[in-house]
Write a protein that holds these residues in place. Structure first.
Motif, PDB file in Angstrom:
ATOM      1  N   PHE A 125    -115.011  44.728 -24.153  1.00  0.00           N
ATOM      2  CA  PHE A 125    -115.842  45.445 -22.696  1.00  0.00           C
ATOM      3  C   PHE A 125    -115.245  45.087 -21.118  1.00  0.00           C
ATOM      4  O   PHE A 125    -115.440  45.174 -19.738  1.00  0.00           O
ATOM      5  CB  PHE A 125    -116.981  43.491 -22.793  1.00  0.00           C
ATOM      6  N   LEU A 126    -114.371  43.623 -21.006  1.00  0.00           N
ATOM      7  CA  LEU A 126    -113.033  43.615 -20.429  1.00  0.00           C
ATOM      8  C   LEU A 126    -112.395  44.864 -19.993  1.00  0.00           C
ATOM      9  O   LEU A 126    -112.155  44.380 -18.882  1.00  0.00           O
ATOM     10  CB  LEU A 126    -112.737  41.786 -20.369  1.00  0.00           C
ATOM     11  N   GLY A 127    -112.771  45.763 -20.108  1.00  0.00           N
ATOM     12  CA  GLY A 127    -111.103  46.699 -20.660  1.00  0.00           C
ATOM     13  C   GLY A 127    -109.805  46.621 -20.939  1.00  0.00           C
ATOM     14  O   GLY A 127    -108.758  47.639 -20.579  1.00  0.00           O
ATOM     15  N   VAL A 128    -110.109  45.827 -22.184  1.00  0.00           N
ATOM     16  CA  VAL A 128    -108.474  45.701 -22.284  1.00  0.00           C
ATOM     17  C   VAL A 128    -107.922  47.235 -23.320  1.00  0.00           C
ATOM     18  O   VAL A 128    -108.782  46.781 -24.395  1.00  0.00           O
ATOM     19  CB  VAL A 128    -108.282  43.962 -23.025  1.00  0.00           C
ATOM     20  N   PRO A 129    -106.520  46.928 -23.163  1.00  0.00           N
ATOM     21  CA  PRO A 129    -106.276  48.185 -24.148  1.00  0.00           C
ATOM     22  C   PRO A 129    -106.562  48.282 -25.960  1.00  0.00           C
ATOM     23  O   PRO A 129    -106.254  46.939 -26.205  1.00  0.00           O
ATOM     24  CB  PRO A 129    -105.287  48.508 -23.420  1.00  0.00           C
ATOM     25  N   GLU A 130    -106.789  49.228 -26.471  1.00  0.00           N
ATOM     26  CA  GLU A 130    -107.383  48.666 -27.637  1.00  0.00           C
ATOM     27  C   GLU A 130    -105.904  48.383 -28.420  1.00  0.00           C
ATOM     28  O   GLU A 130    -106.506  47.401 -29.683  1.00  0.00           O
ATOM     29  CB  GLU A 130    -108.362  50.562 -28.406  1.00  0.00           C
ATOM     30  N   ARG A 180    -113.057  39.844 -29.738  1.00  0.00           N
ATOM     31  CA  ARG A 180    -111.961  41.418 -29.412  1.00  0.00           C
ATOM     32  C   ARG A 180    -112.965  42.411 -28.647  1.00  0.00           C
ATOM     33  O   ARG A 180    -113.014  43.107 -27.888  1.00  0.00           O
ATOM     34  CB  ARG A 180    -111.863  41.878 -31.203  1.00  0.00           C
ATOM     35  N   ASN A 181    -114.196  42.115 -29.297  1.00  0.00           N
ATOM     36  CA  ASN A 181    -115.353  42.790 -28.331  1.00  0.00           C
ATOM     37  C   ASN A 181    -115.864  42.207 -27.040  1.00  0.00           C
ATOM     38  O   ASN A 181    -115.741  43.495 -26.345  1.00  0.00           O
ATOM     39  CB  ASN A 181    -117.016  42.773 -29.103  1.00  0.00           C
ATOM     40  N   ALA A 182    -115.486  41.112 -26.769  1.00  0.00           N
ATOM     41  CA  ALA A 182    -114.633  40.655 -25.183  1.00  0.00           C
ATOM     42  C   ALA A 182    -114.220  41.017 -24.479  1.00  0.00           C
ATOM     43  O   ALA A 182    -113.875  41.707 -23.902  1.00  0.00           O
ATOM     44  CB  ALA A 182    -115.094  38.961 -25.277  1.00  0.00           C
TER      45      ALA A 182
END
Length: 183
Positions: free
Chosen positions: A119-124, A114-116
């Motif tokens: 970091f990659l900018g995937v929407p929450e 989830r943190n990766a």
């Protein structure tokens, strides 16, 4: 494979020869509810042992089912979380870092993944979205259990709803050839 776009009603033809699956992520990153129970009762060492056992039994529990689903749909299954270099790398990391269990601000359930994604900018919305396994997300297995009087299927057993309409234990390989499915 053919399908229909629910928004436009247009026919969709999928020529992709593979399906990308998340197999192995729960087993390595503490994604199952039972991992919380193990952590509470046995701590990080007990959780590490449980995750190791999960990986040792994943083949017997998941691969037959996943292969049948892929074959029935003319797809090769790709499981990046089970690629040997990735598994070896994950095994070098502390259990707390992978899972989030035991960290001060850790949110258990695939913490590292989830943190990766963050970091990659995937929407929450996608980062926090609950998992939905392909065999359970459709409720297909649950419906079959109801129809069979409540008997639950094991991962290695064949769901009758995945069989061709004639009921035979064969599947099309995506190129018109019929392939037998083993039970």
């Amino acid at each position: 494979m053919k399908g229909v776009d629910f928004d436009t009603g247009q026919e969709i033809i999928d020529k992709t020869p593979f399906a990308l699956v998340g197999s192995g992520s729960d087993e390595q990153l503490g994604g199952y509810a039972r991992h919380q129970t193990v952590f509470k009762s046995k701590g990080l060492q007990g959780l590490a042992t449980e995750l190791s056992m999960e990986m040792h039994r994943i083949g017997a529990r998941n691969f037959g089912r996943d292969d049948r689903i892929g074959t029935a749909n003319g797809k090769s299954i790709l499981a990046p979380f089970l690629e040997e270099p990735f598994v070896r790398w994950l095994n070098t990391l502390p259990t707390a870092l992978k899972t989030g269990f035991g960290l001060p601000n850790g949110a258990p359930n695939k913490f590292l993944l989830r943190n990766a994604l963050r970091f990659l900018g995937v929407p929450e919305y996608f980062v926090q979205r609950p998992k939905r396994a392909m065999q359970f997300g459709t409720r297909m297995v649950k419906m079959e259990a109801i129809e069979s009087g409540g008997a639950k299927l094991k991962g290695h057993q064949m769901c009758k709803k995945l069989l061709p309409r004639n009921g035979s234990a064969n599947a099309n390989d995506g190129e018109g050839r019929v392939m037998p499915l083993s039970d």
